[in-house]
Design a protein around this motif. Sequence first.
Motif, PDB file in Angstrom:
ATOM      1  N   LEU A   1       0.846  -1.193   0.000  1.00 26.35           N
ATOM      2  CA  LEU A   1       0.000   0.000   0.000  1.00 26.35           C
ATOM      3  C   LEU A   1       0.876   1.235   0.000  1.00 26.35           C
ATOM      4  O   LEU A   1       1.911   1.272   0.645  1.00 26.35           O
ATOM      5  CB  LEU A   1      -0.911   0.009   1.229  1.00 26.35           C
ATOM      6  CG  LEU A   1      -1.958  -1.108   1.295  1.00 26.35           C
ATOM      7  CD1 LEU A   1      -2.741  -1.001   2.581  1.00 26.35           C
ATOM      8  CD2 LEU A   1      -2.900  -1.044   0.107  1.00 26.35           C
ATOM      9  N   ALA A   2       0.458   2.243  -0.704  1.00 25.18           N
ATOM     10  CA  ALA A   2       1.254   3.475  -0.785  1.00 25.18           C
ATOM     11  C   ALA A   2       0.718   4.517   0.181  1.00 25.18           C
ATOM     12  O   ALA A   2      -0.482   4.675   0.338  1.00 25.18           O
ATOM     13  CB  ALA A   2       1.215   4.027  -2.208  1.00 25.18           C
ATOM     14  N   SER A   3       1.603   5.249   0.838  1.00 23.85           N
ATOM     15  CA  SER A   3       1.181   6.283   1.771  1.00 23.85           C
ATOM     16  C   SER A   3       0.452   7.400   1.031  1.00 23.85           C
ATOM     17  O   SER A   3       0.835   7.784  -0.061  1.00 23.85           O
ATOM     18  CB  SER A   3       2.397   6.865   2.492  1.00 23.85           C
ATOM     19  OG  SER A   3       2.026   7.945   3.300  1.00 23.85           O
ATOM     20  N   ASN A   4      -0.631   7.911   1.644  1.00 20.22           N
ATOM     21  CA  ASN A   4      -1.404   8.960   0.987  1.00 20.22           C
ATOM     22  C   ASN A   4      -1.181  10.314   1.632  1.00 20.22           C
ATOM     23  O   ASN A   4      -1.932  11.239   1.380  1.00 20.22           O
ATOM     24  CB  ASN A   4      -2.903   8.613   1.011  1.00 20.22           C
ATOM     25  CG  ASN A   4      -3.467   8.668   2.428  1.00 20.22           C
ATOM     26  OD1 ASN A   4      -2.717   8.593   3.389  1.00 20.22           O
ATOM     27  ND2 ASN A   4      -4.773   8.782   2.549  1.00 20.22           N
ATOM     28  N   GLY A   5      -0.174  10.465   2.468  1.00 26.20           N
ATOM     29  CA  GLY A   5       0.051  11.756   3.114  1.00 26.20           C
ATOM     30  C   GLY A   5       1.195  11.684   4.094  1.00 26.20           C
ATOM     31  O   GLY A   5       1.848  10.668   4.238  1.00 26.20           O
ATOM     32  N   SER A   6       1.422  12.785   4.791  1.00 28.63           N
ATOM     33  CA  SER A   6       2.570  12.874   5.677  1.00 28.63           C
ATOM     34  C   SER A   6       2.253  12.500   7.116  1.00 28.63           C
ATOM     35  O   SER A   6       3.148  12.386   7.932  1.00 28.63           O
ATOM     36  CB  SER A   6       3.128  14.299   5.649  1.00 28.63           C
ATOM     37  OG  SER A   6       2.149  15.221   6.100  1.00 28.63           O
ATOM     38  N   ALA A   7       0.976  12.323   7.462  1.00 31.70           N
ATOM     39  CA  ALA A   7       0.622  12.000   8.846  1.00 31.70           C
ATOM     40  C   ALA A   7       1.291  10.714   9.299  1.00 31.70           C
ATOM     41  O   ALA A   7       1.796  10.626  10.427  1.00 31.70           O
ATOM     42  CB  ALA A   7      -0.896  11.894   8.996  1.00 31.70           C
ATOM     43  N   LEU A   8       1.317   9.706   8.458  1.00 32.41           N
ATOM     44  CA  LEU A   8       1.949   8.441   8.805  1.00 32.41           C
ATOM     45  C   LEU A   8       3.437   8.625   9.055  1.00 32.41           C
ATOM     46  O   LEU A   8       3.989   8.088  10.020  1.00 32.41           O
ATOM     47  CB  LEU A   8       1.717   7.409   7.698  1.00 32.41           C
ATOM     48  CG  LEU A   8       2.418   6.055   7.882  1.00 32.41           C
ATOM     49  CD1 LEU A   8       2.014   5.414   9.199  1.00 32.41           C
ATOM     50  CD2 LEU A   8       2.091   5.140   6.707  1.00 32.41           C
ATOM     51  N   GLU A   9       4.089   9.396   8.204  1.00 38.96           N
ATOM     52  CA  GLU A   9       5.521   9.645   8.379  1.00 38.96           C
ATOM     53  C   GLU A   9       5.795  10.346   9.704  1.00 38.96           C
ATOM     54  O   GLU A   9       6.756  10.018  10.404  1.00 38.96           O
ATOM     55  CB  GLU A   9       6.045  10.482   7.214  1.00 38.96           C
ATOM     56  CG  GLU A   9       5.920   9.791   5.873  1.00 38.96           C
ATOM     57  CD  GLU A   9       6.193  10.723   4.706  1.00 38.96           C
ATOM     58  OE1 GLU A   9       6.280  10.230   3.576  1.00 38.96           O
ATOM     59  OE2 GLU A   9       6.325  11.940   4.924  1.00 38.96           O
ATOM     60  N   VAL A  10       4.952  11.301  10.051  1.00 34.95           N
ATOM     61  CA  VAL A  10       5.110  12.002  11.324  1.00 34.95           C
ATOM     62  C   VAL A  10       4.933  11.029  12.478  1.00 34.95           C
ATOM     63  O   VAL A  10       5.739  10.990  13.409  1.00 34.95           O
ATOM     64  CB  VAL A  10       4.103  13.166  11.447  1.00 34.95           C
ATOM     65  CG1 VAL A  10       4.128  13.755  12.852  1.00 34.95           C
ATOM     66  CG2 VAL A  10       4.422  14.242  10.416  1.00 34.95           C
ATOM     67  N   ALA A  11       3.878  10.222  12.444  1.00 35.00           N
ATOM     68  CA  ALA A  11       3.604   9.284  13.532  1.00 35.00           C
ATOM     69  C   ALA A  11       4.757   8.318  13.740  1.00 35.00           C
ATOM     70  O   ALA A  11       5.129   8.008  14.888  1.00 35.00           O
ATOM     71  CB  ALA A  11       2.313   8.528  13.246  1.00 35.00           C
TER      72      ALA A  11
END
Length: 217
Positions: free
Chosen positions: A68-78
């Motif tokens: 699955l591909a990330s759809n935004g930066s929230a995951l990276e921040v978390a």
Amino acid sequence: MASITINKGDTLSALARRYGTTVDALAKLNNIQNPNLIYAGKALKIPDKYETGSNSLSHPVTGEMSGLASNGSALEVAQRYLGRHANELKLANNDPVGLAMQDWVPGNVNCANFVSGVLVASGQLPSNKANPSVYGLIGNLKADPNWQQVSLANAQPGDVIAFKSGSGQHVEIVAGRNPDGSLKLIGSNNILKDGTQAVSYGTYKGNEIIGVMHYTG
């Protein structure tokens, strides 16, 4: 392989303990010549197959999305906060996530507090819409034109998922899928010996859904 941002006051030895690895491994992976000298604001790679500083979950620290591909930066921040204790993070007002979290929230119920902080820090939610309540946060996302509700089947990395848990509610961020196809989550979970929370990976186990929210902004 995950990557975190070094914060002011961090040491390589403390980060190694937090992420269950060694100073030598971090120094080698990041080409650090002097382990006693690291710089705030710099990125630090974390070796795969190491656990977070929690002592309950055994999910590896990894940035892989299992197809699955990330759809935004929230995951990276978390992911930068894996292993951080919620009680410590919410008081870190020099930190973008900690600043957006409410200091008064009890240490065992910081899931919405943490997710709110992540969304504010990633620019996906105005600071005045952060909410330490699961229903309050999901309500604010539903009212925000930059967010839309999606089905559980269409959940993607970076989406916010809220569900009933026991007699209460819980909210996390979708991190991908586990090898068995179940949703892998990241959030503030009750994994510490004293019952308080730390940021860790978890798995959605079929609990009744309150809402799955996707950022479109």
